[in-house]
Design a protein around this motif. Structure first.
Motif, PDB file in Angstrom:
ATOM      1  N   ASP A  94       0.794  -1.237   0.000  1.00  0.00           N
ATOM      2  CA  ASP A  94       0.000   0.000   0.000  1.00  0.00           C
ATOM      3  C   ASP A  94       0.823   1.281   0.000  1.00  0.00           C
ATOM      4  O   ASP A  94       0.269   2.368   0.186  1.00  0.00           O
ATOM      5  CB  ASP A  94      -0.983   0.038   1.181  1.00  0.00           C
ATOM      6  N   GLY A  95       2.115   1.216  -0.158  1.00  0.00           N
ATOM      7  CA  GLY A  95       2.940   2.409  -0.229  1.00  0.00           C
ATOM      8  C   GLY A  95       3.213   2.793  -1.671  1.00  0.00           C
ATOM      9  O   GLY A  95       2.586   2.270  -2.600  1.00  0.00           O
ATOM     10  N   PRO A  96       4.175   3.711  -1.828  1.00  0.00           N
ATOM     11  CA  PRO A  96       4.994   4.311  -0.762  1.00  0.00           C
ATOM     12  C   PRO A  96       4.257   5.405  -0.003  1.00  0.00           C
ATOM     13  O   PRO A  96       3.382   6.072  -0.550  1.00  0.00           O
ATOM     14  CB  PRO A  96       6.191   4.884  -1.533  1.00  0.00           C
ATOM     15  N   ASP A  97       4.655   5.562   1.259  1.00  0.00           N
ATOM     16  CA  ASP A  97       4.086   6.576   2.130  1.00  0.00           C
ATOM     17  C   ASP A  97       5.213   7.493   2.602  1.00  0.00           C
ATOM     18  O   ASP A  97       6.227   7.003   3.110  1.00  0.00           O
ATOM     19  CB  ASP A  97       3.410   5.920   3.335  1.00  0.00           C
ATOM     20  N   PRO A  98       5.067   8.805   2.454  1.00  0.00           N
ATOM     21  CA  PRO A  98       6.183   9.711   2.777  1.00  0.00           C
ATOM     22  C   PRO A  98       6.568   9.714   4.252  1.00  0.00           C
ATOM     23  O   PRO A  98       7.719  10.027   4.592  1.00  0.00           O
ATOM     24  CB  PRO A  98       5.666  11.084   2.335  1.00  0.00           C
ATOM     25  N   GLU A  99       5.636   9.356   5.148  1.00  0.00           N
ATOM     26  CA  GLU A  99       5.943   9.326   6.576  1.00  0.00           C
ATOM     27  C   GLU A  99       6.543   7.985   6.992  1.00  0.00           C
ATOM     28  O   GLU A  99       7.545   7.934   7.724  1.00  0.00           O
ATOM     29  CB  GLU A  99       4.668   9.578   7.394  1.00  0.00           C
ATOM     30  N   VAL A 100       5.949   6.908   6.517  1.00  0.00           N
ATOM     31  CA  VAL A 100       6.281   5.580   7.037  1.00  0.00           C
ATOM     32  C   VAL A 100       7.396   4.901   6.251  1.00  0.00           C
ATOM     33  O   VAL A 100       8.303   4.294   6.837  1.00  0.00           O
ATOM     34  CB  VAL A 100       5.025   4.694   7.065  1.00  0.00           C
ATOM     35  N   THR A 101       7.341   4.966   4.928  1.00  0.00           N
ATOM     36  CA  THR A 101       8.279   4.192   4.109  1.00  0.00           C
ATOM     37  C   THR A 101       9.749   4.490   4.405  1.00  0.00           C
ATOM     38  O   THR A 101      10.545   3.549   4.537  1.00  0.00           O
ATOM     39  CB  THR A 101       7.975   4.394   2.616  1.00  0.00           C
ATOM     40  N   ALA A 133      14.535   4.564  -3.855  1.00  0.00           N
ATOM     41  CA  ALA A 133      15.283   4.174  -2.656  1.00  0.00           C
ATOM     42  C   ALA A 133      15.098   2.686  -2.355  1.00  0.00           C
ATOM     43  O   ALA A 133      16.029   2.016  -1.910  1.00  0.00           O
ATOM     44  CB  ALA A 133      14.840   5.013  -1.464  1.00  0.00           C
ATOM     45  N   MET A 134      13.892   2.165  -2.577  1.00  0.00           N
ATOM     46  CA  MET A 134      13.660   0.728  -2.379  1.00  0.00           C
ATOM     47  C   MET A 134      14.621  -0.090  -3.226  1.00  0.00           C
ATOM     48  O   MET A 134      15.257  -1.040  -2.748  1.00  0.00           O
ATOM     49  CB  MET A 134      12.213   0.378  -2.734  1.00  0.00           C
ATOM     50  N   ILE A 135      14.728   0.246  -4.489  1.00  0.00           N
ATOM     51  CA  ILE A 135      15.606  -0.483  -5.399  1.00  0.00           C
ATOM     52  C   ILE A 135      17.066  -0.293  -5.002  1.00  0.00           C
ATOM     53  O   ILE A 135      17.845  -1.258  -4.953  1.00  0.00           O
ATOM     54  CB  ILE A 135      15.377  -0.028  -6.844  1.00  0.00           C
ATOM     55  N   ALA A 136      17.450   0.938  -4.688  1.00  0.00           N
ATOM     56  CA  ALA A 136      18.841   1.225  -4.342  1.00  0.00           C
ATOM     57  C   ALA A 136      19.288   0.460  -3.100  1.00  0.00           C
ATOM     58  O   ALA A 136      20.464   0.123  -2.959  1.00  0.00           O
ATOM     59  CB  ALA A 136      19.032   2.723  -4.134  1.00  0.00           C
ATOM     60  N   ARG A 137      18.355   0.182  -2.189  1.00  0.00           N
ATOM     61  CA  ARG A 137      18.701  -0.517  -0.955  1.00  0.00           C
ATOM     62  C   ARG A 137      18.529  -2.032  -1.063  1.00  0.00           C
ATOM     63  O   ARG A 137      18.605  -2.745  -0.064  1.00  0.00           O
ATOM     64  CB  ARG A 137      17.850   0.030   0.191  1.00  0.00           C
ATOM     65  N   GLY A 138      18.280  -2.534  -2.270  1.00  0.00           N
ATOM     66  CA  GLY A 138      18.280  -3.971  -2.491  1.00  0.00           C
ATOM     67  C   GLY A 138      16.943  -4.659  -2.344  1.00  0.00           C
ATOM     68  O   GLY A 138      16.878  -5.889  -2.275  1.00  0.00           O
ATOM     69  N   HIS A 139      15.859  -3.885  -2.299  1.00  0.00           N
ATOM     70  CA  HIS A 139      14.528  -4.475  -2.171  1.00  0.00           C
ATOM     71  C   HIS A 139      13.890  -4.653  -3.550  1.00  0.00           C
ATOM     72  O   HIS A 139      14.432  -4.208  -4.560  1.00  0.00           O
ATOM     73  CB  HIS A 139      13.653  -3.600  -1.277  1.00  0.00           C
ATOM     74  N   HIS A 239       2.142  -3.452   6.264  1.00  0.00           N
ATOM     75  CA  HIS A 239       1.803  -2.309   5.412  1.00  0.00           C
ATOM     76  C   HIS A 239       2.612  -1.069   5.788  1.00  0.00           C
ATOM     77  O   HIS A 239       2.722  -0.737   6.970  1.00  0.00           O
ATOM     78  CB  HIS A 239       0.310  -1.959   5.545  1.00  0.00           C
ATOM     79  N   ASP A 240       3.145  -0.393   4.765  1.00  0.00           N
ATOM     80  CA  ASP A 240       3.699   0.940   4.998  1.00  0.00           C
ATOM     81  C   ASP A 240       2.692   2.012   4.608  1.00  0.00           C
ATOM     82  O   ASP A 240       2.792   3.159   5.052  1.00  0.00           O
ATOM     83  CB  ASP A 240       5.029   1.144   4.268  1.00  0.00           C
ATOM     84  N   GLY A 241       1.694   1.662   3.808  1.00  0.00           N
ATOM     85  CA  GLY A 241       0.588   2.560   3.503  1.00  0.00           C
ATOM     86  C   GLY A 241      -0.644   2.141   4.281  1.00  0.00           C
ATOM     87  O   GLY A 241      -0.818   0.971   4.615  1.00  0.00           O
ATOM     88  N   HIS A 242      -1.500   3.116   4.576  1.00  0.00           N
ATOM     89  CA  HIS A 242      -2.726   2.848   5.340  1.00  0.00           C
ATOM     90  C   HIS A 242      -2.430   2.204   6.692  1.00  0.00           C
ATOM     91  O   HIS A 242      -3.214   1.394   7.203  1.00  0.00           O
ATOM     92  CB  HIS A 242      -3.693   1.956   4.550  1.00  0.00           C
ATOM     93  N   ALA A 243      -1.286   2.521   7.278  1.00  0.00           N
ATOM     94  CA  ALA A 243      -0.886   1.892   8.538  1.00  0.00           C
ATOM     95  C   ALA A 243      -1.729   2.402   9.695  1.00  0.00           C
ATOM     96  O   ALA A 243      -2.003   3.603   9.808  1.00  0.00           O
ATOM     97  CB  ALA A 243       0.590   2.186   8.820  1.00  0.00           C
ATOM     98  N   ALA A 244      -2.133   1.473  10.560  1.00  0.00           N
ATOM     99  CA  ALA A 244      -2.802   1.874  11.800  1.00  0.00           C
ATOM    100  C   ALA A 244      -1.788   2.549  12.713  1.00  0.00           C
ATOM    101  O   ALA A 244      -0.575   2.320  12.605  1.00  0.00           O
ATOM    102  CB  ALA A 244      -3.392   0.652  12.491  1.00  0.00           C
ATOM    103  N   HIS A 245      -2.270   3.392  13.624  1.00  0.00           N
ATOM    104  CA  HIS A 245      -1.413   4.102  14.562  1.00  0.00           C
ATOM    105  C   HIS A 245      -1.730   3.669  15.988  1.00  0.00           C
ATOM    106  O   HIS A 245      -2.887   3.426  16.328  1.00  0.00           O
ATOM    107  CB  HIS A 245      -1.584   5.617  14.418  1.00  0.00           C
TER     108      HIS A 245
END
Length: 303
Positions: A94-101, A133-139, A239-245
């Motif tokens: 559900d990402g990317p999310d600018p706060e969580v990802t 950034a996901m790709i650059a970090r090997g994901h 989930h990194d998107g729509h994450a509960a708090h």
């Protein structure tokens, strides 16, 4: 029900093979029509059979881990030389999310873990630097539809293709890698999905277990769900998107990941991506020649 994984898992477009449920439903429709033509009085039974078959198809589509409508990754395949026997796959939706990802990426770095991010195309367009950034970090970055509509599973084949193909182009343009997997929004689908995925060279992936971290506010409960019965070759979903708090305002996934990653390390399990479990030479940093050729192929040539 889990579909058995073939010894050689194909890359690129695949030939669609209807499942027994699909072929049985088609045969039932033909038989019902023939019965009503021959004996019109049988229409209540024929109609009832057709309605029952549609209810079964609907139930199969509402069961995310079902393989009744087509192949579905609910665990990593067992590969030659025990390549995945001590591996887990962490999938993040559900990402990317600018706060969580960005914070998720930092946590993964701290623990030396690699993950598969199922990204929404529209969000990837808004935050392309996070996909990069996901790709650059090997994901790995995979396809979670362009808009993540809750009505996705109600769509016909044309609408499904447009939604998935648009996300495929979006994510390929940004990441530089063509997604190899698709996960339906909420895991819900219909019988039209698998032929579209076959044509686009995508594999359906669900999960072994999930923590329900989009609605559960207690990190301990999410972690318990993910770790209960944890075994090699499991596919886990957070989930990194729509994450509960949590009550303190912290995205729950950020409290879950450290405990989850430490538990895997204690069990001497390592994290891999779905993509690495798919290619011929799994768990290697460089793609196989087959994968390189597939990634280098223009998108419209694989349709």
């Amino acid at each position: 029900m889990n579909a058995p994984m073939p010894a050689q898992i194909p890359l690129g477009p695949r030939r669609w093979k209807p499942t027994p449920l699909i072929t049985g439903t088609a045969a039932l429709h033909v038989g019902a029509a023939a019965a009503m033509l021959a004996q019109p009085a049988t229409w209540p039974w024929a109609t009832g059979g057709v309605i029952a078959s549609h209810l079964v198809l609907t139930a199969a589509g509402l069961w995310p881990k079902s393989a009744l409508l087509g192949p579905n990754w609910t665990r990593l395949p067992k590969l030659p030389e025990a390549a995945t026997d001590n591996c887990l796959a962490l999938t993040i939706d559900d990402g990317p999310d600018p706060e969580v990802t960005p914070r998720v990426l930092d946590l993964l770095d701290e623990h030396g873990a690699r993950a598969t991010f199922f990204c929404i195309g529209d969000l990837a367009r808004q935050y392309p630097q996070l996909v990069e950034a996901m790709i650059a970090r090997g994901h790995a970055v995979e396809n979670h539809s362009q808009r993540h509509r809750h009505t996705f599973s109600l769509s016909g084949p044309g609408a499904l293709r447009r939604e998935i193909e648009t996300a495929q182009r979006t994510l390929t343009d940004i990441s530089g890698q063509r997604p190899l997997f698709f996960r339906a929004p909420a895991g819900l689908r219909n019988p039209f999905l698998e032929p579209v995925l076959c044509d686009l060279g995508l594999h359906l992936a669900s999960w072994t277990r999930r923590g329900f971290d989009t609605r559960e506010r207690e990190a301990s409960k999410v972690t318990q769900r993910l770790l209960h019965g944890l075994a090699p070759r499991d596919i886990l979903l957070v989930h990194d998107g729509h994450a509960a708090h949590s009550a303190s305002g912290q995205p729950v996934v950020l409290d879950v990941l450290p405990d989850l990653l430490r538990a895997a390390a204690r069990a001497q399990l390592r994290w891999t991506t779905l993509r690495d479990a798919l290619v011929e030479s799994p768990l290697k940093s460089a793609a196989s020649p087959v994968q390189k050729a597939f990634d280098a192929t223009p998108f419209d040539k694989i349709r």
